[in-house]
Design a protein around this motif. Structure first.
Motif, short mmCIF file in Angstrom:
data_model
loop_
_atom_site.label_atom_id
_atom_site.label_comp_id
_atom_site.label_asym_id
_atom_site.label_seq_id
_atom_site.Cartn_x
_atom_site.Cartn_y
_atom_site.Cartn_z
N ALA A 20 29.30 48.50 44.36
CA ALA A 20 30.45 49.11 43.34
C ALA A 20 29.69 49.98 42.37
N LEU A 21 28.61 49.46 41.66
CA LEU A 21 27.87 50.35 41.05
C LEU A 21 27.39 51.61 41.66
N ASN A 22 27.03 51.41 42.75
CA ASN A 22 26.59 52.73 43.57
C ASN A 22 27.44 53.57 43.76
N VAL A 23 28.67 53.42 43.95
CA VAL A 23 29.81 54.31 44.19
C VAL A 23 30.64 54.68 42.85
N GLY A 24 30.12 54.27 41.86
CA GLY A 24 30.80 54.47 40.62
C GLY A 24 32.19 54.07 40.74
N GLY A 25 32.52 52.70 41.28
CA GLY A 25 33.61 52.32 41.25
C GLY A 25 33.74 50.72 40.73
N GLN A 26 34.46 49.95 41.17
CA GLN A 26 34.65 48.65 40.72
C GLN A 26 34.73 47.77 41.91
N THR A 27 34.57 46.31 41.73
CA THR A 27 34.54 45.55 42.69
C THR A 27 35.83 45.31 43.13
N ILE A 28 36.30 44.89 44.48
CA ILE A 28 37.67 44.75 45.08
C ILE A 28 38.36 43.74 44.00
N HIS A 29 37.42 42.45 43.84
CA HIS A 29 38.33 41.25 43.15
C HIS A 29 38.59 41.71 41.79
N SER A 30 37.65 42.60 41.03
CA SER A 30 37.97 42.81 39.77
C SER A 30 39.18 43.88 39.59
N LEU A 31 39.01 44.85 40.41
CA LEU A 31 40.05 45.83 40.37
C LEU A 31 41.41 45.36 40.47
N PHE A 32 41.60 44.34 41.73
CA PHE A 32 42.88 43.72 42.02
C PHE A 32 43.34 42.40 41.32
N ARG A 33 42.14 41.92 40.63
CA ARG A 33 42.39 40.75 39.62
C ARG A 33 42.49 39.76 40.75
N LEU A 34 41.61 39.46 41.82
CA LEU A 34 42.05 38.45 42.73
C LEU A 34 40.97 37.29 42.76
N PRO A 35 41.65 36.06 43.15
CA PRO A 35 40.64 35.04 42.90
C PRO A 35 39.52 35.03 43.89
N ILE A 36 38.23 34.47 43.67
CA ILE A 36 37.17 34.30 44.65
C ILE A 36 37.73 33.40 45.80
N GLY A 37 37.22 33.49 46.80
CA GLY A 37 37.23 32.54 48.04
C GLY A 37 38.56 32.85 48.80
N VAL A 38 39.06 31.97 49.82
CA VAL A 38 40.11 32.36 50.55
C VAL A 38 41.54 32.35 49.70
N ILE A 39 42.26 33.74 49.77
CA ILE A 39 43.42 33.63 49.22
C ILE A 39 44.72 33.15 49.94
N ALA A 40 44.51 33.44 51.21
CA ALA A 40 45.92 32.98 52.19
C ALA A 40 46.92 33.44 51.42
N ASP A 41 48.03 32.49 51.47
CA ASP A 41 49.29 32.69 50.93
C ASP A 41 49.45 32.34 49.50
N HIS A 42 48.36 31.93 48.72
CA HIS A 42 48.47 31.67 47.29
C HIS A 42 49.19 33.09 46.63
N GLU A 43 50.10 32.50 45.43
CA GLU A 43 50.71 33.56 44.76
C GLU A 43 49.67 34.57 44.13
N ILE A 44 49.81 35.70 44.01
CA ILE A 44 48.93 36.58 43.11
C ILE A 44 49.60 36.84 42.02
N GLU A 45 48.86 36.53 40.82
CA GLU A 45 49.37 36.99 39.63
C GLU A 45 49.12 38.27 39.15
N GLN A 46 49.92 38.95 38.60
CA GLN A 46 49.90 40.38 38.22
C GLN A 46 50.48 40.42 36.83
N SER A 47 49.59 41.21 35.96
CA SER A 47 50.00 41.54 34.59
C SER A 47 50.80 42.93 34.47
#
Length: 428
Positions: A59-86
């Protein structure tokens, strides 16, 4: 800024991204200019675009963010868990027109499906793949694979997905992915070597090709500091420490300066960089004045408040470089995306370079290198990545002969890439 002129092939892909809303996968052999195209897109697009990658360094190399931090996703398998969004996150994701994911070959199918679900949810468009956002993926599945997690995670993928790869995400059953394969190689110029590398890439190495590579590789390795590409961190650390200790004089240590929320330990350079005069180093950034590029090798000639490095017979004063960690946010004022700097890492853009891991050599070019596959190559694509860093056949040295077991190509990749029938990026 990106002012490098695109090749006709790269320009055609840029136009496809810019003028359509199609989901696009940009791939191609090592040295075909995927990074150049991504950099150009980042500076020149007229779309509301976010760039993300699976790891902090990518992410640093392309001037972006990691996927997890951009989408605020938990680490590990997400499967059908609820995704919380502000509210803030929903506004941000609601503004995006295009999501670009670099090094997508390291992204697993579950994470890509979670990105799909996040966008549908945030944009309140539950029936549209990716909530109507254009997805642009960059990467080469022949070079880097997703990393399997623990036993439970593996069992989940075996149960739910055809494979762990991004291209087996469930979202693709509802939408298309166009493939553009860049084919013009800018790194190697010898037809014979290009042909052999392609055979390694696709797992089609004949006895003749292996014999030719081994014949070149068996020449005594030069002792002029030619870089070693090795499979493990342990080998690299050992080689660099041994060579540094052989030099006279005392070790000088440059400590990185960190500010803001850097998080984790995935730094783009050494936190404590140990150097001596005479040390062989590799540059980790392109120079704005084009005196060196990411991957250039040089020798330290002087150390005071800055470091002097000789590259190709010329001495250059090297100043510390700043890597900026970004976070995207939504600006209510302009109703558009903002890219804010949330952390900075300042260090000399250098690393000891008698040896480097094959993984860290990704994207670099060397005139010559010693390829040390250790007892075995243990990851799909690893041998291809190592060999394809080298710009010419007579720059190849092998610490041991290549064996058939070193050429590992994932069957899922062969299935996907053959089914895909890449669209020619330029009309013949």
């Amino acid at each position: 800024m990106s002012d490098i002129a695109l090749s006709p092939e790269q320009q055609a892909v840029f136009d496809a991204i810019e003028t359509t809303r199609e989901n696009i996968f940009v791939t191609g052999r090592a040295g075909t200019g995927k990074s150049t195209l991504l950099n150009h897109l980042s500076w020149n697009t007229s779309k509301q675009i976010v760039i993300c990658a699976p790891t902090g360094v990518a992410a640093l190399n392309v001037g972006g963010q990691t996927i997890h931090s951009l989408f605020r996703l938990p680490i590990g398998v997400i499967a059908d868990h609820e995704i919380e969004q502000s509210n803030e996150l929903r506004k941000l994701l609601g503004t995006i027109e295009t999501v670009v994911i670099d090094e997508v070959s390291m992204v697993n199918a579950d994470l890509l499906d979670a990105v799909d679900r996040s966008l549908r949810q945030a944009r309140a468009r539950p029936r549209e793949p990716f909530g109507g956002v254009q997805i642009v993926l960059f990467g080469d599945p022949y070079q880097l694979a997703p990393v399997p997690g623990d036993g439970d995670e593996r069992a989940y993928f075996e149960d739910q997905y055809r494979s762990m790869w991004f291209f087996d995400a469930k979202v693709w059953s509802q939408t298309d992915l166009l493939i553009y394969e860049l084919s013009t190689i800018h790194r190697q110029h010898e037809d014979e070597f290009k042909w052999m590398l392609n055979a390694v890439r696709h797992g089609r190495v004949t006895a003749e090709i292996a014999a030719r590579l081994n014949e070149m590789g068996a020449r005594p390795a030069p002792t002029d500091g030619t870089i070693t590409l090795a499979t493990t961190n342990a080998t690299v650390t050992r080689i660099n420490a041994t060579q540094l200790a052989r030099l006279p004089g005392r070790v000088r240590t440059a400590r990185a300066d960190l500010s803001g929320e850097f998080g984790g330990r995935s730094y783009p350079a050494d936190e404590a960089l140990e150097l001596k005069v005479g040390a062989q180093v590799m540059f980790l950034r392109n120079d704005s004045d084009q005196r060196w590029v990411n991957g250039s090798i040089g020798t330290v000639t002087k150390i005071d408040s800055t470091v002097w490095v000789e590259v190709d017979g010329e001495q250059h004063e090297v100043q510390p470089a700043v890597w900026e960690k970004y976070r995207y946010s939504y600006s209510p004022l302009t109703k558009s995306l903002k890219k804010d700097i949330v952390a900075e890492f300042t260090q000399f853009p250098l690393r000891l370079a008698w040896a480097v891991t094959i993984h860290k050599s990704q994207g670099k070019t060397y005139d010559s290198a010693i390829v040390d596959l250790g007892t075995r190559s243990f990851a799909p694509g690893q041998t291809y990545v190592a060999l394809s860093r080298i710009s010419r056949l007579d720059g190849l040295y092998l610490s041991r002969p290549l064996r058939p077991s070193d050429i590992i190509v994932d069957e899922n990749v062969l299935r996907f890439m053959s089914r895909a029938a890449p669209i020619p990026a330029i009309e013949a």
